[in-house]
Design a protein around this motif. Structure first.
Motif, short mmCIF file in Angstrom:
data_model
loop_
_atom_site.label_atom_id
_atom_site.label_comp_id
_atom_site.label_asym_id
_atom_site.label_seq_id
_atom_site.Cartn_x
_atom_site.Cartn_y
_atom_site.Cartn_z
N PRO A 24 -91.71 -39.45 -68.35
CA PRO A 24 -92.66 -40.55 -68.09
C PRO A 24 -92.73 -40.98 -66.63
O PRO A 24 -93.82 -41.32 -66.14
N ALA A 25 -91.60 -40.97 -65.92
CA ALA A 25 -91.64 -41.37 -64.51
C ALA A 25 -92.47 -40.40 -63.68
O ALA A 25 -93.14 -40.81 -62.72
N LEU A 26 -92.44 -39.12 -64.04
CA LEU A 26 -93.20 -38.12 -63.29
C LEU A 26 -94.68 -38.13 -63.64
O LEU A 26 -95.52 -37.68 -62.85
N THR A 27 -95.02 -38.62 -64.82
CA THR A 27 -96.42 -38.63 -65.23
C THR A 27 -97.11 -39.96 -64.95
O THR A 27 -98.34 -40.06 -65.04
N ARG A 28 -96.32 -40.98 -64.60
CA ARG A 28 -96.89 -42.34 -64.50
C ARG A 28 -98.05 -42.42 -63.52
O ARG A 28 -99.09 -42.99 -63.83
N ALA A 87 -97.67 -34.28 -61.32
CA ALA A 87 -98.42 -33.38 -62.20
C ALA A 87 -99.52 -32.66 -61.43
O ALA A 87 -99.73 -31.45 -61.59
N ARG A 88 -100.25 -33.39 -60.59
CA ARG A 88 -101.30 -32.76 -59.79
C ARG A 88 -100.72 -31.73 -58.85
O ARG A 88 -101.29 -30.66 -58.64
N TRP A 89 -99.58 -32.05 -58.24
CA TRP A 89 -98.93 -31.13 -57.29
C TRP A 89 -98.53 -29.84 -57.99
O TRP A 89 -98.75 -28.73 -57.48
N ILE A 90 -97.93 -29.97 -59.17
CA ILE A 90 -97.49 -28.79 -59.92
C ILE A 90 -98.68 -27.95 -60.36
O ILE A 90 -98.68 -26.72 -60.21
N ALA A 142 -87.10 -33.23 -65.84
CA ALA A 142 -86.62 -34.61 -65.87
C ALA A 142 -86.29 -35.05 -64.45
O ALA A 142 -85.58 -34.35 -63.72
N SER A 143 -86.79 -36.22 -64.05
CA SER A 143 -86.58 -36.72 -62.69
C SER A 143 -85.18 -37.27 -62.47
O SER A 143 -84.79 -37.52 -61.34
N PRO A 176 -94.22 -34.79 -54.33
CA PRO A 176 -94.37 -36.23 -54.49
C PRO A 176 -93.21 -36.82 -55.30
O PRO A 176 -92.78 -36.24 -56.29
N ALA A 177 -92.69 -37.97 -54.85
CA ALA A 177 -91.65 -38.67 -55.61
C ALA A 177 -92.23 -39.11 -56.96
O ALA A 177 -93.43 -39.35 -57.07
N PRO A 178 -91.37 -39.18 -57.99
CA PRO A 178 -89.92 -39.01 -57.95
C PRO A 178 -89.42 -37.59 -58.21
O PRO A 178 -88.27 -37.41 -58.59
#
Length: 202
Positions: free
Chosen positions: A69-73, A78-81, A101-102, A44-46
């Protein structure tokens, strides 16, 4: 389960993880040069494909992961990982085995990450930066183990103000943070033993 949770991971998990892991090992043993590898995933992006592939190859239930923060927003990354690796997501970068870091500007400072201890330097964090859209940052020269003499490098993927942080990181040896850049041309490794200088300063 959400659509993001069902986003596929590696089609052949063992084989693909080994393939990406070998590319990471090559990148760390031959620093500051790209090592091409097919990511084989579309996270999933980003979160970019190559950065996602590195996480899937390296992380597991015993390796806490920090996301910017962009990846957790929206929590999709996070769910994918968590779904594909079982890795716990931590809120504090200091607690992470892998910090993701994205983009370069989203990377934490190196002194915000665990450097391990003198007795157990292998417990340090690895910073993974998605550098797929990164531009060159300057004319750099890399030296150290794995580099034949010296190597010119454009620094693509490094955050602003990285060189002073990297010098301080190297002075903590055997402790220290290692860095992986998921670039457009492949994985670039920067183990803590690599020295970086501006070409003009040499």
């Amino acid at each position: 389960m959400t659509e993001a949770l069902h986003t596929p991971g590696f089609s052949a998990p063992v084989r693909d993880a080994q393939r990406v892991f070998r590319a990471v090992l090559e990148a760390m043993s031959r620093p500051a040069r790209p090592h091409p590898v097919d990511p084989g995933v579309a996270p999933p992006a980003p979160l970019g494909p190559l950065a996602g592939a590195i996480v899937l190859a390296l992380a597991d239930a015993q390796t806490p992961v920090w996301l910017d923060p962009a990846l957790t927003r929206d929590e999709a990354a996070a769910r994918w990982i968590r779904f594909h690796t079982g890795a716990p997501i931590v809120a504090d970068a200091w607690d992470a085995a892998f910090a993701i870091a994205s983009c370069p500007s989203a990377a934490p400072r190196l002194d915000e990450l665990s450097a391990g201890t003198d007795e157990e330097p292998h417990l340090s964090a690895t910073l993974v930066i998605d550098a797929s859209d990164a531009r060159p940052t300057g004319d750099l020269v890399a030296t150290g183990p794995g580099v034949d003499g010296s190597l010119a490098w454009d620094g693509a993927g490094l955050p602003a103000g990285f060189l002073p942080q990297w010098r301080e990181n190297g002075q903590r040896f055997p402790r220290g943070v290692d860095v992986l850049l998921a670039g457009r041309d492949g994985i670039v490794g920067l183990p803590r033993t690599t020295r970086l200088e501006n070409a003009e300063a040499r």
